[in-house]
Design a protein around this motif. Structure first.
Motif, short mmCIF file in Angstrom:
data_model
loop_
_atom_site.label_atom_id
_atom_site.label_comp_id
_atom_site.label_asym_id
_atom_site.label_seq_id
_atom_site.Cartn_x
_atom_site.Cartn_y
_atom_site.Cartn_z
N ILE A 1 0.76 -1.35 -0.19
CA ILE A 1 -0.08 -0.02 0.00
C ILE A 1 0.93 1.20 -0.06
O ILE A 1 0.35 2.11 -0.40
N ASP A 2 2.09 1.13 0.71
CA ASP A 2 2.98 2.46 0.59
C ASP A 2 3.88 2.28 -0.71
O ASP A 2 4.97 3.02 -0.69
N SER A 3 3.70 1.66 -1.55
CA SER A 3 4.70 1.73 -3.03
C SER A 3 3.81 2.35 -3.99
O SER A 3 2.47 2.43 -3.83
N PRO A 4 4.41 2.99 -4.92
CA PRO A 4 3.78 3.68 -5.83
C PRO A 4 2.96 2.85 -6.90
O PRO A 4 3.23 1.53 -7.03
N VAL A 5 1.81 3.25 -7.18
CA VAL A 5 0.96 2.30 -7.75
C VAL A 5 1.54 1.66 -9.35
O VAL A 5 1.02 0.90 -9.82
N ARG A 6 2.38 2.61 -9.91
CA ARG A 6 2.88 2.18 -11.16
C ARG A 6 3.66 0.55 -11.09
O ARG A 6 3.88 -0.09 -11.97
N THR A 7 4.05 0.29 -9.81
CA THR A 7 4.58 -1.04 -9.45
C THR A 7 3.73 -1.99 -9.24
O THR A 7 4.06 -3.34 -9.18
N TYR A 8 2.59 -1.79 -9.17
CA TYR A 8 1.33 -2.56 -9.17
C TYR A 8 1.22 -3.46 -10.29
O TYR A 8 1.18 -3.06 -11.52
N SER A 9 0.68 -4.91 -10.11
CA SER A 9 0.22 -5.50 -11.39
C SER A 9 -1.20 -4.92 -11.58
O SER A 9 -1.71 -4.30 -10.86
N SER A 10 -1.58 -5.30 -12.93
CA SER A 10 -2.94 -4.74 -13.13
C SER A 10 -4.06 -5.28 -12.46
O SER A 10 -5.16 -4.52 -12.07
N GLY A 11 -3.85 -6.40 -11.79
CA GLY A 11 -4.85 -7.09 -11.17
C GLY A 11 -4.82 -6.14 -9.72
O GLY A 11 -5.99 -5.95 -9.22
N MET A 12 -3.75 -5.84 -9.15
CA MET A 12 -3.74 -5.15 -7.91
C MET A 12 -4.11 -3.94 -7.99
O MET A 12 -5.18 -3.37 -7.19
N TYR A 13 -3.78 -3.29 -9.16
CA TYR A 13 -4.39 -1.76 -9.50
C TYR A 13 -6.22 -1.66 -9.66
O TYR A 13 -6.49 -0.94 -8.70
N MET A 14 -6.35 -2.78 -10.12
CA MET A 14 -7.89 -2.94 -10.22
C MET A 14 -8.39 -3.04 -8.92
O MET A 14 -9.87 -2.68 -8.55
N ARG A 15 -7.98 -4.17 -8.13
CA ARG A 15 -8.65 -4.46 -6.65
C ARG A 15 -8.46 -3.29 -5.98
O ARG A 15 -9.64 -2.93 -5.27
N LEU A 16 -7.38 -2.41 -6.01
CA LEU A 16 -7.39 -1.09 -5.30
C LEU A 16 -8.56 -0.08 -5.73
O LEU A 16 -9.23 0.33 -4.75
N ALA A 17 -8.61 -0.16 -7.03
CA ALA A 17 -9.65 0.78 -7.22
C ALA A 17 -11.15 0.44 -7.05
O ALA A 17 -11.70 1.37 -6.63
#
Lengths: 258, 431
Positions: free
Chosen positions: B143-159
């Motif tokens: 949660i404290d890393s930049p979202v550009r390092t997220y996988s697309s799945g993590m990105y969508m889950r957060l959103a």
């Protein structure tokens, strides 16, 4: 009025967007936030060297005079240019989520404004260190001038950003106009140096009294008189009202046009 | 509001889009257009009226471009109708576009704040819910890393977590339940069910009729800009399926039958083989449906199929296996295997008659992949021959089966286990 209350309710969004802009802008670069100051400082340095060695203006402490004009002008120009493009730049969000659209230009201008406040603080330190002086009244005068300039930038941004959605030329036109506009404003030269027949023309420019006011306060050319500010205040009020009216009218169809 | 119990009232809204060949982004274009070209308008919404009661879950279904997403966008106020009125009673949150406004360089936590404020949530409110949001997204450690390092799945889950954890009276959802892996999808769906229980009004636009049936109390079928059907999801879905997929109608005249004219004999020898893992030591020659005049079976029928193959090399034993695929989405449904039989005489042609127990399959079109293999010790197997489209067939049901509902493949799957028998009759009255 209802719209205004709605915008106020979204102040946290403005806050978030401003933070995002300020912090995200130079993220990943080593110097980071310092870049915000390197640009204008270099600009002033270059102008100072060229002007004081080539053109030799008869203005004492020319660097302070330059700082008093360029730093506020940079804010105005950046704010209007960024404000103009802000709807297009956030097209993604605008198309998909509802929020009062005026939040975007407000955030763009505010972000630049905060940047201005920070640069001004540094500039005031420089002014004081290099032999300039400030009257005690600047504590009251400066905020008024700052607000005047803020709303002027906001008014233009509202109008231009809304039209820009329909005609993307506006964005490029704005940059060109800003380039011309800076020379029509007494920043590199003093108002007195302007030939008399042109003075009328230059004082029509609403930015002229604003910049002169900055010079009064920061360079101490003369006392700041309230009468000087009547024109920009009236101009601001009309501009912002018209700006909001145009923006609200055009913003209804933003998501279809984007 | 005409009725206090309504969360949404939509009254005869209409919307037309201007149709451009290319948008006039330049002043030059605009001048030319005003002079020489009339605005071509295309009506997207041709007068829609409906009301949604508080706490109701409504599904909007229809073909692509029928206007359901436009309707939803008008409910969110992103688009304003040309005429008609929309009244909304309560706070709206829309799960239309996830992750709009994320800044890639900012951390997940920072983005939660920015993103939630875009939905109109106060910062202080976000502070209270931030733990819920993080817990739901299951990305605590990043949660404290930049979202550009997220996988697309993590990105969508957060959103998704942000959007769904915004307190709202009305939730508008456009086709976004396909977030993350199956477990997360199920979690999202359960969250929606839970919100519905709490009295949140939900409007769901979906192509998945199954989702609509599971979540919604009511469905509206929008066709070509107006409401075609409005009622309980089962009826509306059934009408929609019937109209859009005529071949699924339980009538014998299907285009599928024309596809295989002779119907019962399938030449397998000359089919293209795709599986490089098959060594060809035993090869299919043909498949033939025996006790039937074509490859259209009534539900419950278990046809006899004669499989012929030739032994090219001495492989010891060979077994037959087939897998039935749904022809629409090419998903495997069921598999059957035979006992191994001896295959030692090179050049010998073997024919075996198998019973295909496909009587449990629901009405629909199917394709059968066939395979000859040898089950070796320790779970290893050797593939001899694989044919992807061995035979194809159609299962039909009589018109009045399933209580006249028709079969809803998206919601019910492809297997009809059978009538559900009751064993003990016991009526309990709770006081």
């Amino acid at each position: 009025m209802k719209k205004l209350i709605e915008i106020i309710n979204y102040r946290d969004m403005i806050d978030g967007l401003v933070r995002k802009d300020l912090r995200g802008r130079y993220k990943g670069s080593i110097l980071g936030f310092i870049w915000n100051f390197i640009n204008p400082l270099c600009q002033i340095l270059v102008y100072f060297i060229i002007f004081s060695n080539v053109f030799k203006p008869d203005i004492e402490k020319f660097h302070i005079f330059l700082i008093a004009g360029i730093i506020p002008w940079n804010f105005f120009s950046e704010a209007v240019i960024q404000g103009t493009g802000c709807i297009i730049a956030n097209a993604d969000m605008t198309k998909k989520i509802y929020f009062p659209r005026a939040v975007l230009p407000i955030a763009a201008v505010t972000s630049r404004f905060i940047n201005l406040l920070l640069s001004l603080t540094i500039c005031i330190v420089i002014i004081l260190l290099t032999g300039g002086r400030l009257g005690t009244s600047f504590i009251f005068e400066l905020p008024i001038i700052l607000l005047l300039e803020y709303f002027m930038a906001l008014g233009f941004s509202l109008i231009l950003s809304a039209i820009n959605v329909y005609f993307r030329d506006v964005e490029y036109m704005t940059s060109v106009i800003m380039m011309i506009w800076i020379w029509m404003t007494p920043i590199m030269y003093s108002f007195e140096a302007v030939p008399e027949q042109l003075q009328k023309f230059v004082s029509l420019n609403p930015m002229t009294p604003v910049i002169i006011a900055y010079q009064c306060v920061l360079y101490q050319t003369s006392q700041l008189y309230l009468e000087m500010l009547i024109y920009p205040i009236v101009f601001d009020v009309i501009l912002v009202l018209i700006g909001f009216a145009i923006f609200e009218k055009l913003s209804v169809h933003f998501s279809e046009e984007l | 509001m005409r009725n206090k119990n309504n969360a949404i009232e939509v009254n005869n809204i209409k919307k037309a889009y201007r149709q451009y060949d290319d948008k006039p982004h330049q002043i030059k274009d605009a001048i030319i257009r005003f002079n020489f070209r009339k605005n071509q308008k295309r009506e997207i919404i041709k007068g829609i009226t409906f009301e949604v009661e508080k706490g109701q879950a409504l599904g909007l279904i229809g073909k692509n471009g029928c206007g359901k997403s436009t309707t939803l966008k008008m409910l969110t106020k992103i688009i304003v109708p040309d005429s008609g009125a929309i009244e909304i009673n309560g706070r709206v949150s829309s799960l239309i576009e996830l992750g709009a406004g994320f800044h890639p360089d900012m951390t997940g936590r920072e983005n939660i704040y920015t993103n939630a404020t875009i939905f109109g949530v106060k910062k202080s409110e976000v502070k209270k819910r931030i733990q819920d949001i993080i817990d739901f997204s299951e990305i605590e450690e990043f949660i404290d890393s930049p979202v550009r390092t997220y996988s697309s799945g993590m990105y969508m889950r957060l959103a998704f977590s942000i959007a769904i954890n915004v307190d709202a009276d009305i939730l508008l959802i456009d086709e976004i339940l396909a977030v993350g892996d199956l477990a997360f999808q199920e979690k999202c769906f359960n969250k929606l069910l839970q919100l519905k229980k709490q009295g949140v009004t939900i409007i769901l636009v979906s192509h998945s009729l199954g989702q609509v049936e599971r979540l919604c109390d009511r469905a509206i079928w929008i066709d070509n800009g107006s409401i075609k059907e409005d009622g309980n999801p089962y009826d509306v879905n059934a009408a929609y399926i019937k109209a859009t997929n005529p071949q699924k109608e339980t009538v014998v005249t299907s285009p599928m039958i024309n596809m295989v004219q002779n119907g019962t004999f399938f030449d397998l020898e000359n089919k293209t083989r795709f599986d490089p893992g098959a060594n060809g030591h035993v090869k299919f020659i043909s498949a033939e449906i025996l006790n039937h005049s074509d490859n259209v079976f009534k539900m419950g029928e278990n046809p006899l199929v004669k499989i012929s193959y030739r032994i090219e090399k001495n492989v010891g034993t060979v077994a037959f296996r087939y897998t039935v695929f749904n022809k629409n989405n090419m998903k495997p449904i069921a598999t059957a295997m035979s006992q191994p039989s001896v295959a030692c005489e090179i050049g010998k042609q073997v024919s075996k008659i198998y019973i295909f127990n496909i009587g449990i399959l629901s009405p629909g079109e199917y394709i059968v992949r066939m395979q000859l293999f040898r089950p070796d010790e320790f779970g290893f197997g050797t593939k001899f021959d694989v044919i992807e489209d061995g035979i194809s067939f159609l299962v039909i049901a009589s018109k009045d089966s399933f209580y006249h509902l028709g079969w809803h493949e998206d919601a019910w799957g492809n297997i009809y286990i059978g009538e559900c028998p009751d064993v003990i009759v016991e009526d309990v009255y709770e006081r």
